[in-house]
Design a protein around this motif. Structure first.
Motif, PDB file in Angstrom:
ATOM      1  N   SER A  44       0.830  -1.198   0.000  1.00 41.02           N
ATOM      2  CA  SER A  44       0.000   0.000   0.000  1.00 41.02           C
ATOM      3  C   SER A  44       0.867   1.252   0.000  1.00 41.02           C
ATOM      4  N   GLN A  99     -11.946  -0.652  -6.336  1.00 39.96           N
ATOM      5  CA  GLN A  99     -11.834  -1.444  -5.105  1.00 39.96           C
ATOM      6  C   GLN A  99     -13.189  -1.618  -4.431  1.00 39.96           C
ATOM      7  N   SER A 100     -13.954  -0.547  -4.360  1.00 42.26           N
ATOM      8  CA  SER A 100     -15.187  -0.561  -3.579  1.00 42.26           C
ATOM      9  C   SER A 100     -16.387  -0.397  -4.486  1.00 42.26           C
ATOM     10  N   GLU A 180      -7.564  -3.719  -7.177  1.00 40.01           N
ATOM     11  CA  GLU A 180      -7.915  -4.505  -5.984  1.00 40.01           C
ATOM     12  C   GLU A 180      -9.369  -4.997  -6.088  1.00 40.01           C
ATOM     13  N   THR A 183     -10.993  -6.849  -2.945  1.00 37.29           N
ATOM     14  CA  THR A 183     -10.891  -6.278  -1.602  1.00 37.29           C
ATOM     15  C   THR A 183     -12.236  -6.374  -0.885  1.00 37.29           C
ATOM     16  N   ALA A 184     -12.199  -6.764   0.390  1.00 39.71           N
ATOM     17  CA  ALA A 184     -13.375  -6.820   1.276  1.00 39.71           C
ATOM     18  C   ALA A 184     -14.326  -7.969   0.952  1.00 39.71           C
ATOM     19  N   GLN A 190     -13.916 -14.109  -3.543  1.00 41.99           N
ATOM     20  CA  GLN A 190     -12.708 -13.674  -4.249  1.00 41.99           C
ATOM     21  C   GLN A 190     -12.402 -14.621  -5.402  1.00 41.99           C
ATOM     22  N   THR A 212      -2.846  -5.027  -7.356  1.00 42.63           N
ATOM     23  CA  THR A 212      -3.065  -5.718  -6.097  1.00 42.63           C
ATOM     24  C   THR A 212      -1.800  -5.674  -5.242  1.00 42.63           C
ATOM     25  N   ASP A 214      -1.333  -8.404  -3.456  1.00 45.50           N
ATOM     26  CA  ASP A 214      -1.209  -9.853  -3.273  1.00 45.50           C
ATOM     27  C   ASP A 214      -0.484 -10.459  -4.470  1.00 45.50           C
TER      28      ASP A 214
END
Length: 346
Positions: A44, A99-100, A180, A183-184, A190, A212, A214
């Motif tokens: 991040s 992401q969201s 991402e 995410t969440a 996922q 990402t 990851d």
């Protein structure tokens, strides 16, 4: 040979503040080929999302590409105006899976109406044709076609993320940026989301930039990749090259910080320290203060791109890239079997 669909060529991006500027991206260079799934991985704050924002003209008002070139299909876009991004890039050519999903769908509009609005401003599709297209895409991402007239709050988090994927495909873009995308979400969802994203590769003529933190997600789903640290690209190459023959210290330590089911007794690597605060001129390797193999030359200039074993498609931005296989093998406490990851391709 076809030209890449997206090219970053020695790009610097800064954010202006009341104090010193934040030098978020420094000398970044990489390319994404047509039809390629390209992973951009790093911790991040390293500059990954800043790179994504710069592609679609989404930098904050205090952000600016100050040098270098960003080319999309051979055309420089780093100096595009807002109207030029809207006309030539956003949604039509490049779409984003953010992401969201909960913050990306209009909560007071039915999904069908959001699709009609998108079609109105970006296509000549009629309302019935736009709704038919949304139904088709809902089927692609595993959502019931009957749900197109629902509101976002009537969907679970995983369903909203799949709806976002459908909207990302709505205008048949050439490049999708997935920032991402899992995410969440729980691990089962996922896996399902990545299955849908991977399925696009066979059924749609599309390239993807998967962003990402990851590295295992990239290893499993991408063709090529870049590892990023502290605003600098550390290493680029095919996923197989970077997995089998990592040559930048950060790429090596990041890979070895993740558990591997093949070597359950392997001691995991630890990356000590913290990412640097990039307020001054970045004329050094940003990993130098955290690197167990750093030497004075690492702080005396930005590292050059070094071909790994003479391969111009596998580059490491490290002055000791040629030594890293031996240095890392001696440094890391590993089993004989796991050492083969570093020794491959010598």
């Amino acid at each position: 040979m076809a030209e890449p669909i997206l090219e970053f060529d020695d790009v610097d991006i800064r954010y202006r503040t009341d104090g010193d500027d934040v030098r978020a991206v420094n000398g970044a260079s990489f390319a994404i080929d047509e039809g390629d799934y390209f992973g951009l991985v790093g911790e991040s704050g390293c500059g990954k999302s800043t790179i994504a924002d710069s592609i679609v003209g989404g930098l904050d008002d205090n952000g600016e590409v100050v040098s270098g070139e960003i080319r999309f299909k051979g055309e420089q876009i780093q100096d595009y105006s807002e109207s030029e991004f809207n006309e030539n890039v956003r949604w039509k050519e490049v779409s984003v899976i953010p992401q969201s999903s909960m913050n990306s769908l209009d909560p007071v509009m039915k999904l069908s109406e959001q699709a009609v609005e998108m079609a109105k401003y970006h296509t000549d599709l009629s309302r019935p044709a736009a709704l038919d297209r949304l139904r088709e895409l809902f089927d692609v991402v595993g959502l019931s076609e009957s749900r197109i007239s629902d509101y976002p709050h009537q969907f679970s988090g995983g369903m909203q993320q799949r709806a976002i994927i459908a909207f990302a495909l709505f205008l048949q873009p050439s490049l999708i940026i997935a920032d991402e995308p899992t995410t969440a979400l729980d691990v089962i969802m996922q896996d399902q989301i990545m299955d849908y994203i991977n399925g696009l590769k066979d059924d749609w003529d599309v390239s993807m930039l998967l962003i990402t933190h990851d590295i295992s997600l990239v290893f499993e789903n991408c063709d090529s990749m870049a590892v990023m640290h502290g605003g600098q690209i550390a290493e680029t190459g095919t996923v197989d090259d970077v997995f089998d023959r990592p040559r930048h210290p950060y790429a090596i330590l990041l890979q070895n910080a993740f558990p591997d089911v093949r070597f359950p007794d392997r001691e995991l690597a630890v990356i000590d320290g913290h990412p640097p605060q990039l307020r001054d001129e970045v004329d050094f390797c940003t990993f130098a203060d955290r690197c167990p193999w750093a030497e004075p030359a690492c702080r005396e200039g930005a590292p050059p791109a070094t071909p790994v074993a003479g391969d111009d498609d596998h580059l490491a931005w490290c002055v000791r890239a040629g030594e890293m296989s031996e240095l890392a093998a001696n440094h890391l406490e590993r089993s004989t079997e796991s050492t083969s990851i570093l020794e491959g391709g010598q």
